[in-house]
Design an enzyme around this catalytic site. Structure first.
Site, PDB file in Angstrom:
ATOM      1  CG  ASP A  67      -0.186  -0.074   2.486  1.00  0.00           C
ATOM      2  OD1 ASP A  67       0.694  -0.805   2.576  1.00  0.00           O
ATOM      3  OD2 ASP A  67      -0.755   0.650   3.513  1.00  0.00           O
ATOM      4  CG  HIS A  68       3.191   2.617   2.605  1.00  0.00           C
ATOM      5  ND1 HIS A  68       3.154   3.733   3.178  1.00  0.00           N
ATOM      6  CD2 HIS A  68       2.402   1.596   3.223  1.00  0.00           C
ATOM      7  CE1 HIS A  68       2.488   3.496   4.286  1.00  0.00           C
ATOM      8  NE2 HIS A  68       2.024   2.384   4.244  1.00  0.00           N
ATOM      9  CG  ASP A 212       2.357   1.841   7.721  1.00  0.00           C
ATOM     10  OD1 ASP A 212       2.277   3.021   7.506  1.00  0.00           O
ATOM     11  OD2 ASP A 212       1.814   0.882   7.303  1.00  0.00           O
TER      12      ASP A 212
END
EC number: 3.1.26.11
Length: 311
Positions: A67-68, A212
């Site tokens: 997701d990055h 994160d």
């Protein structure tokens, strides 16, 4: 200097939030845009903004979860089609080079510009020139993950022209010499040291963008006295155990980092899809109880980072 949020969701694309990507707009400062993470669909998000891919000069990847980074190959390819010919540098953990080069090779993609990589294994200064410095430190996530601190150099002090005029020194080329800090001898024999007529430098701005992470002292050191801190807030304050188990942070934990670091504003992102509407506002309220200058950002929010007011 502005922060533009292209994706503020966590894990996978949602109806209201795309996955992570943040643009640092430095168009006035250096005619560039720097991206921090490039989640899937980032180039689609860019189409809904005034950002130009050819202006993207640096991409900073916090970690290699999909997701990055899943938006990287497509964005790099589109930059070629849209007139990008200036070099682009990607900074990130070991593996980002292999990921990008494999995707480009397998798809037969050829870029029209030089692509450079700077892989990171530890805390270091990854970039520095006369106007900006970018440093990184490791965070506490399931895989190697880093946060970035972007520091702008101080702006030179302005020439105090009113004081010079009070001394009957007319404006002209001599002012340019004095502004450069030179010592000038006037026609009437007076000697003027330019350094004595230059105001104190104006402090540059600092922006911290974290990947994160669970609570870690590195987050505080990266964010110390920053003008803006971009911090994940995957979960609400009552989900501390869940956040810990999944190597993430809650809204209040992010606010505690902001408070401890003495930042000016906290921008909460990487929001779980479970928090929509009123629940998203509740995350913001939770953070504000700890640190009042907290905001849950949404996709396409643009946050100005003004120069500090002169004393």
């Amino acid at each position: 200097m502005q922060l533009e949020f292209l994706g503020t969701g966590a894990g996978s694309p949602g109806k209201f939030r795309n996955v992570t990507s943040t643009a640092l707009r430095l168009l006035d400062e250096r005619n560039e845009v720097w991206l921090f993470d490039v989640g899937e669909g980032t180039q689609h998000q860019i189409l809904r903004t005034t950002l130009k891919p050819r202006k993207i000069a640096k991409i900073f990847i916090t970690h290699l979860h999909g997701d990055h980074i899943f938006g990287l190959p497509g964005l790099l390819s589109s930059r070629s089609f849209q007139g990008g010919d200036e070099p682009l540098t990607i900074y990130g953990p070991v593996g980002v080079r292999d990921f990008v080069q494999t995707a480009l090779r397998v798809s037969g993609t050829h870029l029209s510009y030089p692509l450079k990589f700077h892989e990171i294994t530890k805390a270091e200064t990854v970039f520095e020139d006369a106007t900006f410095k970018v440093s990184c430190e490791p965070l506490d996530h399931r895989i190697a993950c880093f946060g970035y601190r972007v520091e702008e150099a101080d702006h030179p002090g302005e020439l105090q022209a009113d004081r010079l005029k009070a001394l009957n020194i007319p404006s002209g080329p001599v002012y340019g010499q004095l502004k450069a800090g030179k010592t000038v001898t006037l026609p009437d024999g007076r000697t003027i040291n330019g350094q004595d007529y230059i105001a104190a430098p104006q402090k540059g701005r600092t922006v911290t963008i974290l990947g994160d992470t669970r609570r870690t002292p590195h987050a505080v050191s990266l964010a110390q006295d920053a003008d803006a801190l971009v911090h994940e807030s995957t979960f609400g304050k009552d989900e501390g155990k869940l956040a810990h188990n999944y190597y993430h942070s809650t809204s209040t934990q992010a606010a505690q980092v902001a408070q401890q670091a003495g930042v000016k504003q906290l921008l909460l992102t990487h929001i779980s899809a479970r928090y929509t509407g009123k629940l998203s506002k509740e995350l913001q309220k939770q953070a504000q109880k700890v640190f009042s200058h907290s905001k849950v950002v949404r996709d396409f929010d643009v946050i100005d980072i003004p120069l500090p007011e002169k004393g």
